[in-house]
Each structure stands twice: as C-alpha cells, then as structure tokens.
Design a protein around this motif. Structure first.
Motif, PDB file in Angstrom:
ATOM      1  N   ARG A  19       0.830  -1.203   0.000  1.00 42.09           N
ATOM      2  CA  ARG A  19       0.000   0.000   0.000  1.00 42.09           C
ATOM      3  C   ARG A  19       0.865   1.254   0.000  1.00 42.09           C
ATOM      4  O   ARG A  19       2.032   1.221   0.347  1.00 42.09           O
ATOM      5  CB  ARG A  19      -0.881   0.029   1.245  1.00 42.09           C
ATOM      6  N   ARG A  20       0.248   2.382  -0.355  1.00 44.02           N
ATOM      7  CA  ARG A  20       0.944   3.659  -0.293  1.00 44.02           C
ATOM      8  C   ARG A  20       1.458   3.936   1.113  1.00 44.02           C
ATOM      9  O   ARG A  20       2.565   4.409   1.308  1.00 44.02           O
ATOM     10  CB  ARG A  20       0.007   4.808  -0.704  1.00 44.02           C
ATOM     11  N   THR A  75       0.219  -0.628  -8.166  1.00 45.79           N
ATOM     12  CA  THR A  75      -0.371   0.263  -9.176  1.00 45.79           C
ATOM     13  C   THR A  75      -0.526  -0.438 -10.522  1.00 45.79           C
ATOM     14  O   THR A  75      -0.917   0.187 -11.500  1.00 45.79           O
ATOM     15  CB  THR A  75       0.494   1.532  -9.362  1.00 45.79           C
ATOM     16  N   CYS A 100       2.792   7.654  -5.856  1.00 46.29           N
ATOM     17  CA  CYS A 100       1.698   8.419  -5.238  1.00 46.29           C
ATOM     18  C   CYS A 100       0.321   7.979  -5.737  1.00 46.29           C
ATOM     19  O   CYS A 100      -0.694   8.330  -5.122  1.00 46.29           O
ATOM     20  CB  CYS A 100       1.869   9.912  -5.504  1.00 46.29           C
ATOM     21  N   ASP A 102      -3.024   5.795  -6.514  1.00 51.52           N
ATOM     22  CA  ASP A 102      -3.805   4.873  -5.705  1.00 51.52           C
ATOM     23  C   ASP A 102      -3.641   3.446  -6.216  1.00 51.52           C
ATOM     24  O   ASP A 102      -3.236   3.219  -7.357  1.00 51.52           O
ATOM     25  CB  ASP A 102      -5.277   5.282  -5.736  1.00 51.52           C
ATOM     26  N   SER A 103      -3.988   2.508  -5.376  1.00 48.72           N
ATOM     27  CA  SER A 103      -3.907   1.094  -5.734  1.00 48.72           C
ATOM     28  C   SER A 103      -4.835   0.777  -6.890  1.00 48.72           C
ATOM     29  O   SER A 103      -5.885   1.386  -7.042  1.00 48.72           O
ATOM     30  CB  SER A 103      -4.321   0.222  -4.551  1.00 48.72           C
ATOM     31  N   LYS A 115      -5.507  -3.250   0.340  1.00 47.42           N
ATOM     32  CA  LYS A 115      -6.424  -2.323   1.001  1.00 47.42           C
ATOM     33  C   LYS A 115      -7.777  -2.971   1.277  1.00 47.42           C
ATOM     34  O   LYS A 115      -8.482  -2.562   2.196  1.00 47.42           O
ATOM     35  CB  LYS A 115      -6.644  -1.086   0.129  1.00 47.42           C
TER      36      LYS A 115
END
Length: 123
Positions: A19-20, A75, A100, A102-103, A115
């Motif tokens: 995850r981010r 990503t 940066c 989102d998934s 997530k």
C-alpha cells in the motif's frame, strides 16, 4: 513504526503488493534514521560513524528495492519501472507520480489488493 518493521520483515520479497501507506511510512523512517546518523557523523567527524552510515545504506538497499517493487505492483506496473529512476530529472518525477497513485482496484496479476479486507466466510 509498524509499517517500517513490516517492510523489513519482507526484506527481499519482490512479489505481492504494498500500500501507499506502507511505502511512504517506510521511506519516512529510513529518511529520519539516515538524517540522524548523518548529523551525528558530521558533528563528531569520526570516520567510524561515516562507515556506519555506509553500512546502514547498504543494509537498507535491498528492502528499499523490494518495497518499491511491491508498490509499483500495487499500481499494476512491473517492478522494472524502478529503473526509470536512473533517467536524469524526469525519471525521479515519473517514479514519484507512480508511487503516489492509488492502488489498482481488486486483484491484479501481482496479487490481491492489500487495502481490501478479506471477505469472511458466511457459511
């Protein structure tokens, strides 16, 4: 701190997704540790502390590559995209944008979305 430890537990795991939050918390703690060690080494001017800084950098290199690859997997990109960071000026910007983003929703070719909570069996 738990995200940093989690990334270190996956020391050389280049498969799966990150995850981010895991990626950026890892980057934050590596940056903090590096700045503190560099400050102490510069203030003391002791060659042994500069060597410690180099050892830290070498020790953190493999987990940094691994978490970067897993972040790109999240990503939907191959880990080979990390090499774009070698392109002067534009490469770092492209990598920053990729990390940066989102998934990718749902599972992709690299695994399930970290997530999304696992679905409980309703049986």
């Amino acid at each position: 701190m738990s995200w940093f430890i989690e990334a270190l537990k996956k020391y050389a795991v280049f498969s799966g997704r990150s995850r981010r939050k895991e990626y950026w918390m890892y980057a934050l703690f590596v940056g903090i540790i590096y700045v503190v060690l560099a400050g102490i080494a510069a203030a003391s001017k002791t060659p042994a502390l500069f060597a410690l800084l180099g050892i830290f950098y070498l020790g953190i290199l493999l987990p940094s590559l691994a978490v970067g690859v897993r972040r790109l997997h999240d990503t939907g990109r191959s880990g080979w995209w990390l090499l774009i960071g070698l392109v002067p000026a534009i490469g770092g910007i492209v990598l920053l944008v990729f990390t940066c983003l989102d998934s990718q929703p749902g599972p992709n070719q690299y695994g399930p979305n970290p997530k999304e909570a696992p679905v409980a069996y309703a049986g």
